[in-house]
Design a protein around this motif. Structure first.
Motif, mmCIF file in Angstrom:
data_model
loop_
_atom_site.group_PDB
_atom_site.id
_atom_site.type_symbol
_atom_site.label_atom_id
_atom_site.label_comp_id
_atom_site.label_asym_id
_atom_site.label_seq_id
_atom_site.Cartn_x
_atom_site.Cartn_y
_atom_site.Cartn_z
ATOM 1 N N UNK A 108 0.858 -1.186 0.000
ATOM 2 C CA UNK A 108 0.000 0.000 0.000
ATOM 3 C C UNK A 108 0.896 1.238 0.000
ATOM 4 N N UNK A 109 0.874 1.987 -1.100
ATOM 5 C CA UNK A 109 1.701 3.182 -1.181
ATOM 6 C C UNK A 109 0.881 4.430 -0.873
ATOM 7 N N UNK A 110 1.525 5.573 -0.979
ATOM 8 C CA UNK A 110 0.839 6.825 -0.649
ATOM 9 C C UNK A 110 -0.338 7.104 -1.538
ATOM 10 N N UNK A 111 -0.245 6.766 -2.819
ATOM 11 C CA UNK A 111 -1.363 6.998 -3.732
ATOM 12 C C UNK A 111 -2.569 6.154 -3.346
ATOM 13 N N UNK A 112 -2.327 4.897 -2.963
ATOM 14 C CA UNK A 112 -3.429 4.041 -2.536
ATOM 15 C C UNK A 112 -4.110 4.564 -1.290
ATOM 16 N N UNK A 113 -3.314 5.069 -0.342
ATOM 17 C CA UNK A 113 -3.895 5.629 0.886
ATOM 18 C C UNK A 113 -4.783 6.829 0.551
ATOM 19 N N UNK A 114 -4.308 7.705 -0.327
ATOM 20 C CA UNK A 114 -5.095 8.889 -0.700
ATOM 21 C C UNK A 114 -6.379 8.490 -1.412
ATOM 22 N N UNK A 115 -6.306 7.489 -2.251
ATOM 23 C CA UNK A 115 -7.517 7.047 -2.967
ATOM 24 C C UNK A 115 -8.587 6.568 -1.989
ATOM 25 N N UNK A 116 -8.180 5.783 -1.008
ATOM 26 C CA UNK A 116 -9.173 5.271 -0.055
ATOM 27 C C UNK A 116 -9.694 6.380 0.855
ATOM 28 N N UNK A 117 -8.875 7.339 1.192
ATOM 29 C CA UNK A 117 -9.359 8.488 1.959
ATOM 30 C C UNK A 117 -10.407 9.266 1.163
ATOM 31 N N UNK A 118 -10.152 9.421 -0.140
ATOM 32 C CA UNK A 118 -11.119 10.123 -0.981
ATOM 33 C C UNK A 118 -12.429 9.340 -1.081
ATOM 34 N N UNK A 119 -12.342 8.017 -1.202
ATOM 35 C CA UNK A 119 -13.559 7.195 -1.252
ATOM 36 C C UNK A 119 -14.349 7.347 0.042
ATOM 37 N N UNK A 120 -13.651 7.320 1.177
ATOM 38 C CA UNK A 120 -14.324 7.440 2.471
ATOM 39 C C UNK A 120 -15.007 8.801 2.609
ATOM 40 N N UNK A 121 -14.351 9.859 2.135
ATOM 41 C CA UNK A 121 -14.959 11.189 2.198
ATOM 42 C C UNK A 121 -16.202 11.269 1.319
ATOM 43 N N UNK A 122 -16.156 10.687 0.145
ATOM 44 C CA UNK A 122 -17.325 10.724 -0.738
ATOM 45 C C UNK A 122 -18.467 9.889 -0.181
#
Length: 540
Positions: free
Chosen positions: A508-522
């Motif tokens: 899990x890299x930084x891009x993957x972490x950001x993607x899941x944070x964005x999904x959670x926010x949406x």
């Protein structure tokens, strides 16, 4: 002194809420009426037996540094009767002894000669009120002295009121301490014993004698930590047969010599072992030995939880046979929770998904955990087959064995959003999920047209937490993933990423972490929109 402080229960309650040991000591030395309740609280739990002996006169004892930089308490003169009277004043207040070398590596141990002098004066038990004894030590010469003291002077430590006993890394030639404990403390309810060194059949007699005395024992944890131990697990379980009140048992036998299917130890023609009060069974062993144990336990009318950690796996039919035996033994049990653990070093593809099919007969299962399962990959068809077998599932964990040296293509999941929707259609009560899915647009064609069908089938799901493991997602996939999840899992609250070493294995890299944070926010935005719409409809 105020009239309310003349009530003994009030003084005891005040001392019970003082967490600072120096404050308790000051309270005991300040007021005679507070002396006993303050000392009771101060010595209720101790973390070093040496500190207890330090209550005696300073000219009696000394602290020396050993060759391996340990601290050792020894006596400088003969112990007198007046010294014992002082020690007795404090020892009778001790209820819990908790010594853990993993927490404090600078603890002071006591010279056996000092305990010998104490035993002469005590003429019995040193800690008459002791209810819980935890000794978690290491096996080196200095730290091993603590368990050596217990083995040499067991009657000092084992009182009739003892209820919990934990002894870690007891030497195989000191197992007689278990016999002493069962004789002096027959009402033990929780026993945790790990034995280091070569263990042979001579231990069976000790275990059987102790089991015949500990009639109140409800929880037993027994670990043989030596990998080269030749004693199989089944005779150990047979020796424990007198424990009719046993509700939980954990057996760890790191024994690879008995793991091969061609070994005569895999013979399943064994006499049944009556453990009818058993509710939880935890095993760490080879598939062959798990198979032996389950064949010997055909009648488990109260068993609700099974946890098995498999070692010495091989690319043969032994694991599948173990699953067949496990399912047969649990067919008439009210089992609701099954967890199968595998070490991280097995190569993907060692086992097949089909080896799990015997468990699919247990339709009332509520919790199923498959951690580090070494099969090639999960796909939608496998997930649909598993979900249709367990319609009452509340939690499901399906994680693959992922090594740092494994090719990412080999560990990639073949489960897509369609598989996730199928899982939620069959398992409408599912609340927690730990599983990887491929959520990229390429792996989910026509997802927009399919979502309407999925919503009509799975819109009442209870899924709230999803640990995404090594799920595949890209920046361009965030919006449609969030939109699909809010349709098929409207109660989803938490998207959890792997932690610790497992996150490294999952890459899990930084891009993957950001993607899941964005999904959670949406997802949170969609939930807010739904609540607002419902409020407007309700208000007319």
């Amino acid at each position: 002194m105020h009239a309310c402080l003349e009530v003994a229960e009030m003084r005891a309650a005040i001392c019970n809420n003082v967490a600072d040991p120096p404050a308790l000591l000051a309270l005991a030395m300040t007021c005679r009426d507070f002396r006993d309740p303050a000392l009771d609280e101060l010595y209720y739990e101790i973390h070093s037996l040496a500190h207890l002996l330090m209550c005696m006169p300073r000219d009696l004892w000394a602290i020396e540094t050993t060759e391996n930089h340990g601290r050792l308490l020894l006596f400088r003169r003969a112990m007198l009767r007046r010294d014992w009277f002082i020690l007795q004043t404090y020892a009778c207040r001790v209820r819990i002894v908790h010594v853990n070398w993993d927490v404090d590596n600078h603890l002071t141990v006591v010279d056996p000669n000092a305990f010998g002098a104490v035993q002469v004066h005590s003429a019995g038990v040193l800690l008459p009120s002791l209810r819980h004894l935890w000794l978690k030590t290491k096996g080196d010469n200095h730290r091993g002295l603590l368990l050596c003291d217990v083995a040499l002077f067991p009657h000092l430590f084992f009182a009739a009121c003892l209820r919990t006993l934990t002894l870690h890394e007891v030497r195989s030639d000191s197992v007689h301490v278990l016999s002493a404990a069962s004789l002096a403390s027959p009402y033990i309810e929780d026993l945790d014993l790990s034995i280091c060194g070569q263990v042979g059949e001579d231990i069976l007699e000790t275990l059987n004698d102790a089991a015949s005395r500990l009639t109140k024992l409800r929880v037993l944890k027994l670990s043989l930590v030596e990998w080269k131990t030749t004693l199989p697990i089944l005779p150990i379980l047979t020796a424990l047969a007198p424990l009719s009140s046993l509700e939980k048992i954990r057996l760890e036998c790191h024994n690879q010599d008995k793991s091969k299917p061609t070994n005569p130890g895999c013979n399943l023609d064994t006499s049944p072992i009556p453990l009818k009060s058993l509710r939880t069974l935890e095993l760490t062993a080879s598939p062959c030995q798990v198979m032996q144990v389950m064949a010997a336990l055909p009648d488990l009318p109260q068993l609700t939880r099974v946890l098995a950690t498999f070692e010495a796996l091989q690319a043969d039919e032994t694991f599948h046979q173990a699953m067949v035996t496990l399912a047969k033994a649990l067919a008439t049990s009210p089992v609701r929770n099954i967890a199968l653990y595998f070490e991280m070093f097995y190569l993907p593809g060692l086992l097949s998904f089909g080896a799990l099919r015997p468990l699919f007969k247990l339709h009332k299962l509520r919790h199923l955990w498959l951690l580090n399962y070494p099969c090639p990959s999960f796909d939608n068809a496998m997930l649909a087959e598993l979900a249709s077998a367990f319609p009452d599932l509340r939690s499901l964990s399906m994680t693959l064995c992922i090594l740092r040296t494994t090719d990412p293509a080999e560990s990639a999941t073949n489960v897509t959003l369609e598989g996730l929707a199928t899982l939620l259609r069959y398992c409408t009560k599912l609340q927690r999920l730990s599983m990887a899915a491929n959520l990229t647009a390429a792996a989910n064609p026509d997802v927009v047209s399919k979502t309407a069908v999925w919503v009509s089938e799975v819109h009442q799901t209870q899924l709230q937490r999803w640990e995404v493991c090594n799920s595949v997602i890209g920046t361009d996939d965030v919006k449609f993933v969030a939109r699909t999840l809010t349709c098929i899992a409207p109660n989803l609250r938490n998207l959890e990423l792997p932690v610790g070493e497992y996150r490294v294995h999952c890459r899990i890299n930084g891009e993957g972490v950001r993607c899941w944070k964005d999904v959670e926010e949406q997802l949170e935005d969609y939930r807010f929109t739904r609540r607002y719409s419902r409020m407007r409809v309700a208000s007319g």
